[in-house]
Motif scaffolding. Structure first.
Motif: not given
Length: 486
Positions: A162-168, A72-79, A142-144
């Protein structure tokens, strides 16, 4: 092509791992190639649905649930992960609040049976080329996003996006303390509905490590895995760690790191951890769902009880008074955090409520003259008694330092004379009486802060995250369902 850097990195790791076992789950050992196939199957299924906005997963912790999240991370905008223990009404209202396009469950008899949702089935079709193009042509900026929710024990759960970048960025900032390597096994002892455990699973796979998943928290089942691993890393909250050291734990020497977060780690639990996990470095993180990790330290038995540690890289902390002015070092105030690791904001019916650049979640603390952060409690738990401001956490820390007291929770009980009487609820593993407790507390607390009423509770209610459910415990106290200690 994947829009998610996290998903891409995990897929790349799996591609290079072949026959390596990447997930322990019950009696199953899932190899990299098998898990990679699962992710790709679910990704193709999601693409074929042409719904790429807000997806909610309503599943217990499992390899399937994790593969679906990565897909879903690779497809959706929000999971989102919804808690399978939520009642139907909470699920409906939360789905409406977060503007969910689709709820995916693995149970046709689930609480969302009356909603429009997808029951998870393994898709066998290949992805539709037009749908694949639609995913690939999403907004270039777009940032998942991932949205986690509070436990929902009262009212409507609060969604933190949370944005994906905050996790990274969090992965980079915590590495000094987590020290996760490809040869490690990350122990994930909780539900994906709680952000800590989903973070732990993704953190492990992102690094190329193996992970161990558990549908429910059963201490004896968790410690069984220790025999089969080397270099174990445990993510847990203090109540879970306490349960682990009281289990039939063997092979504790195979654990190299214990990462405690969610609430302060009592000295009494730390001392037991040292005895059982003889080779482990024990680290305490301060963080919240909104803030991610804020500060950390390697724990020592001589640490002050309030000590949290140094701010992590990319995190700025300030201590402010009620008027918003900075407070001098050494003085207590509200903790404000400015961080690249923090959440974007709260989800609402009108859309995302963007978070302030400097965020306060209600924690009170101070900086010592070494530059270390200390926490003294939460302002929303503080109450007045006889004109004094009472901080429950300080009293709880003093109580759990008493031999025989394993858990403690302090509440204000309405009183016509004092405004509130101070009441303590305890879990004890030894014969202990009220006079003994008061005598011990006089050594560390001011007289006005010593509880006047004590209760015993053997079975403590817990939230999804494994923390003490203070709301339910207080209800039991006020309903006079607890045994009084004399």
């Amino acid at each position: 092509m994947m829009n998610s850097q996290i998903a891409s990195r995990i897929v790349a790791n799996l591609n290079h791992s072949g026959d390596k076992v990447v997930i322990y789950f019950g009696d199953k050992q899932i190899k990299a190639a098998e898990f990679l196939d699962l992710i790709q199957i679910y990704r193709r299924g999601l693409i074929n649905l042409h719904r790429h906005e807000n997806i909610a997963i309503l599943m217990k912790t499992s390899p399937d649930a994790l593969a679906l999240f990565i897909a879903s991370l690779s497809v959706a905008k929000n999971t989102c992960f919804f808690d399978p223990n939520w009642p139907e009404d909470i699920i409906k209202k939360t789905a409406n609040l977060a503007q969910i396009d689709m709820i995916i469950s693995d149970d046709s008899q689930s609480a969302v049976d009356t909603l429009s949702h997808l029951v998870l089935k393994t898709p066998t079709v290949t992805a539709d080329h037009e749908a694949e193009a639609e995913v690939n042509n999403l907004d270039g900026n777009y940032d998942p996003n991932y949205t986690c929710f509070t436990s929902g024990s009262t009212g409507l759960p609060k969604g933190c996006m949370r944005s994906e970048m905050s996790w990274i960025r969090s992965f980079g900032s915590d590495q000094k303390f987590t020290d996760i390597q490809e040869s490690d096994t990350v122990i994930v002892p909780g539900s994906f509905a709680h952000s800590l455990f989903l973070y732990a699973a993704i953190r492990g796979l992102y690094t190329g490590a193996t992970i161990a998943l558990f549908t429910n928290f059963h201490p004896n089942r968790i410690v069984e895995i220790f025999e089969h691993i080397n270099n174990g890393v445990i993510f847990a909250v203090p109540t879970q760690l306490d349960a682990l050291v009281h289990s039939t734990c063997q092979h504790g020497e195979n654990i190299k790191r214990i990462l405690s977060t969610g609430s302060k780690l009592p000295v009494s639990i730390y001392e037991k951890l040292v005895d059982v996990f003889t080779e482990a470095v024990i680290v305490e993180f301060y963080g919240t769902s909104e803030l991610s990790y804020v500060a950390a330290r390697t724990v020592s038995v001589d640490d002050p009880e309030t000590l949290v540690g140094r701010p992590l890289p990319n995190v700025e902390i300030s201590i402010k008074g009620p008027n918003g002015a900075d407070i001098p070092m050494g003085n207590e105030g509200l903790v404000y955090v400015k961080s690249d690791l923090a959440f974007r904001g709260y989800v609402s019916h009108s859309g995302l409520q963007e978070a302030d650049k400097s965020i306060c979640v209600g924690d009170a603390g101070f900086f010592d003259f070494n530059g270390d952060l200390h926490l003294v409690g939460r302002m929303d738990r503080a109450f007045q008694s006889s004109g004094r401001n009472i901080i429950p956490e300080a009293i709880e820390t003093a109580l759990t330092s008493i031999e025989g007291v394993t858990l403690a929770a302090v509440f204000g009980v309405p009183d016509a004379t004092r405004e509130n009487r101070i009441a303590a609820v305890l879990c004890i593993d030894a014969q202990i009486m009220k006079p003994d407790l008061i005598s011990c507390l006089r050594q560390s607390l001011a007289t006005y802060a010593i509880p006047s009423i004590y209760y015993k509770c053997d079975i403590w209610p817990k939230t999804t995250s494994g923390k003490i459910d203070l709301i339910t415990l207080r209800s039991k106290l006020l309903a006079k369902e607890l045994e009084v200690l004399f």
